[in-house]
Design a protein around this motif. Structure first.
Motif, mmCIF file in Angstrom:
data_model
loop_
_atom_site.group_PDB
_atom_site.id
_atom_site.type_symbol
_atom_site.label_atom_id
_atom_site.label_comp_id
_atom_site.label_asym_id
_atom_site.label_seq_id
_atom_site.Cartn_x
_atom_site.Cartn_y
_atom_site.Cartn_z
ATOM 1 N N LEU A 104 -55.752 27.622 164.854
ATOM 2 C CA LEU A 104 -54.636 27.345 163.938
ATOM 3 C C LEU A 104 -55.167 26.574 162.745
ATOM 4 N N SER A 105 -54.780 26.976 161.550
ATOM 5 C CA SER A 105 -55.281 26.335 160.336
ATOM 6 C C SER A 105 -54.140 25.697 159.555
ATOM 7 N N ILE A 106 -54.405 24.520 159.007
ATOM 8 C CA ILE A 106 -53.404 23.785 158.223
ATOM 9 C C ILE A 106 -54.114 23.139 157.031
ATOM 10 N N GLY A 107 -53.448 23.169 155.867
ATOM 11 C CA GLY A 107 -54.012 22.495 154.690
ATOM 12 C C GLY A 107 -54.724 23.474 153.771
ATOM 13 N N ASP A 108 -55.832 23.021 153.196
ATOM 14 C CA ASP A 108 -56.563 23.881 152.258
ATOM 15 C C ASP A 108 -56.980 25.190 152.920
ATOM 16 N N PRO A 112 -51.203 35.845 159.471
ATOM 17 C CA PRO A 112 -50.928 34.890 158.390
ATOM 18 C C PRO A 112 -49.547 34.246 158.570
ATOM 19 N N GLY A 113 -49.446 32.985 158.183
ATOM 20 C CA GLY A 113 -48.148 32.301 158.155
ATOM 21 C C GLY A 113 -47.460 32.201 159.495
ATOM 22 N N TRP A 114 -48.232 32.029 160.543
ATOM 23 C CA TRP A 114 -47.629 32.013 161.897
ATOM 24 C C TRP A 114 -46.859 30.718 162.162
ATOM 25 N N LEU A 115 -47.348 29.614 161.627
ATOM 26 C CA LEU A 115 -46.677 28.320 161.826
ATOM 27 C C LEU A 115 -45.765 28.016 160.640
ATOM 28 N N THR A 116 -44.561 27.544 160.928
ATOM 29 C CA THR A 116 -43.667 27.087 159.854
ATOM 30 C C THR A 116 -44.187 25.744 159.313
ATOM 31 N N LEU A 117 -43.677 25.346 158.150
ATOM 32 C CA LEU A 117 -44.076 24.042 157.594
ATOM 33 C C LEU A 117 -43.720 22.885 158.531
ATOM 34 N N PRO A 118 -42.501 22.859 159.116
ATOM 35 C CA PRO A 118 -42.219 21.751 160.058
ATOM 36 C C PRO A 118 -43.171 21.752 161.252
ATOM 37 N N GLN A 119 -43.542 22.907 161.731
ATOM 38 C CA GLN A 119 -44.496 22.961 162.851
ATOM 39 C C GLN A 119 -45.860 22.437 162.411
ATOM 40 N N GLN A 120 -46.268 22.804 161.203
ATOM 41 C CA GLN A 120 -47.554 22.301 160.695
ATOM 42 C C GLN A 120 -47.511 20.780 160.567
ATOM 43 N N ARG A 121 -46.358 20.275 160.098
ATOM 44 C CA ARG A 121 -46.219 18.806 159.970
ATOM 45 C C ARG A 121 -46.349 18.122 161.321
ATOM 46 N N GLU A 122 -45.703 18.708 162.342
ATOM 47 C CA GLU A 122 -45.791 18.134 163.701
ATOM 48 C C GLU A 122 -47.232 18.127 164.190
ATOM 49 N N LEU A 123 -47.927 19.223 163.938
ATOM 50 C CA LEU A 123 -49.327 19.295 164.384
ATOM 51 C C LEU A 123 -50.198 18.288 163.635
ATOM 52 N N VAL A 124 -49.964 18.153 162.342
ATOM 53 C CA VAL A 124 -50.740 17.172 161.565
ATOM 54 C C VAL A 124 -50.509 15.769 162.127
ATOM 55 N N ALA A 125 -49.250 15.462 162.439
ATOM 56 C CA ALA A 125 -48.942 14.126 162.976
ATOM 57 C C ALA A 125 -49.630 13.927 164.323
ATOM 58 N N ALA A 126 -49.601 14.957 165.181
ATOM 59 C CA ALA A 126 -50.262 14.839 166.493
ATOM 60 C C ALA A 126 -51.770 14.660 166.303
ATOM 61 N N CYS A 127 -52.344 15.417 165.389
ATOM 62 C CA CYS A 127 -53.803 15.313 165.167
ATOM 63 C C CYS A 127 -54.181 13.950 164.609
ATOM 64 N N ARG A 128 -53.330 13.386 163.763
ATOM 65 C CA ARG A 128 -53.609 12.026 163.260
ATOM 66 C C ARG A 128 -53.645 11.027 164.404
ATOM 67 N N VAL A 171 -62.609 36.461 155.725
ATOM 68 C CA VAL A 171 -61.147 36.447 155.785
ATOM 69 C C VAL A 171 -60.688 35.123 155.196
ATOM 70 N N GLU A 172 -59.671 35.173 154.358
ATOM 71 C CA GLU A 172 -59.087 33.939 153.822
ATOM 72 C C GLU A 172 -58.099 33.390 154.842
ATOM 73 N N LEU A 173 -58.362 32.197 155.364
ATOM 74 C CA LEU A 173 -57.400 31.570 156.279
ATOM 75 C C LEU A 173 -56.639 30.505 155.505
ATOM 76 N N ALA A 174 -55.321 30.627 155.484
ATOM 77 C CA ALA A 174 -54.474 29.686 154.742
ATOM 78 C C ALA A 174 -53.667 28.833 155.711
ATOM 79 N N SER A 175 -52.954 27.882 155.145
ATOM 80 C CA SER A 175 -52.173 26.947 155.960
ATOM 81 C C SER A 175 -51.125 27.706 156.774
ATOM 82 N N GLY A 176 -51.101 27.447 158.064
ATOM 83 C CA GLY A 176 -50.138 28.100 158.943
ATOM 84 C C GLY A 176 -50.663 29.342 159.620
ATOM 85 N N ASP A 177 -51.880 29.752 159.264
ATOM 86 C CA ASP A 177 -52.413 31.002 159.825
ATOM 87 C C ASP A 177 -52.917 30.818 161.257
ATOM 88 N N LEU A 178 -52.745 31.880 162.010
ATOM 89 C CA LEU A 178 -53.281 31.973 163.373
ATOM 90 C C LEU A 178 -54.431 32.970 163.362
#
Ligand code: SIN
Ligand code: MN
Length: 236
Positions: A162-166, A37-53, A185-192
């Motif tokens: 890697l999961s991000i968002g809901d 759980p919580g493997w990715l920091t918020l800035p890392q999640q933001r970077e990944l979201v931007a790359a995925c967009r 298993v509940e996978l939350a934002s930032g989870d690996l």
């Protein structure tokens, strides 16, 4: 992983480096299936979201994958490295627009290696791991993914998720069939989550999304993003 601050990056900001810090906690759901759980920091999640967009826009845009027997998946998918369509990988999006997919970036290879080190708590767990494709899935509130195996790869190397968002319910069954017993298993934002070893070919699915549970600072206003890195075992 948290607090990592040097090294190569997705863009201008050095978020994905080779500094490995022990994750706060991890649980082995089944042999080889590990949740961090919580493997990715918020800035890392933001970077990944931007790359995925960026990848979602093309060269092969995100789409609801059409199924051979008719209909389409409720999840939307864009691929990098190799394009997946049921049930094979190609370099071009033949069921979309025929263009060659975006290259699989080196920074994501390094991210995948660090994921294995942290999930398996072994400094050499990422050695030789070179994922060459990622399926990037976007789930809206109603999207689901039925129980299936990831078996179109000609490799038994782990799948790194890697999961991000809901958050969502991630259902992990056995490698034998799609039926019970399974673990939810509940996978939350930032989870690996890693599927490797005896669980590499375990059936799994996503029966439910929990809308409105994401964090706005990820850059994803709604829905769930999931990235699965894989080794296709293909060349060319
Ligand atoms: C997948 O099975 O390919 C995706 C799993 C997930 O969305 O967590
Ligand atoms: Mn899968």
């Amino acid at each position: 992983m948290t607090g990592a601050r040097t090294g190569a990056t997705t863009g201008a900001v050095p978020l994905f480096d080779d500094d490995v810090q022990p994750p706060a906690q991890r649980s082995e759901i089944a042999p080889g299936a590990v949740h961090v759980p919580g493997w990715l920091t918020l800035p890392q999640q933001r970077e990944l979201v931007a790359a995925c967009r960026r990848w979602a826009a093309g060269p092969v845009p995100i789409r609801h994958t059409r199924l051979p027997r008719g209909g389409a998946m409720s999840v939307q998918t864009v691929c990098i490295g190799w394009h997946w369509q049921p049930y094979r990988y190609t370099r071009t999006g033949d069921d979309v627009n025929g263009a060659r997919v975006a290259d699989f970036p080196d920074w994501m290879v390094r991210l995948g290696r660090r994921a294995l080190v942290d999930a398996y708590q072994a400094p050499d767990a990422g050695d030789g791991y070179t994922p060459d494709t990622a399926l990037i899935n976007f789930y809206d509130a109603a999207a689901k993914l039925g129980m299936h195996q990831d078996k179109d790869e000609r490799s038994d190397a782990p799948v790194v998720s890697l999961s991000i968002g809901d958050s969502c319910v991630f259902r992990l069954g056995s490698a034998e069939n799609r039926n019970r017993p399974w673990s939810d298993v509940e996978l939350a934002s930032g989870d690996l989550f890693v599927l490797g070893g005896p669980s590499r070919f375990a059936y799994h699915g996503v029966p439910r999304i929990h809308p409105g549970t994401g964090h706005p600072d990820t850059g994803l206003a709604h829905g769930r993003l999931n990235i699965t890195m894989r080794v296709t075992g293909l060349t060319g």
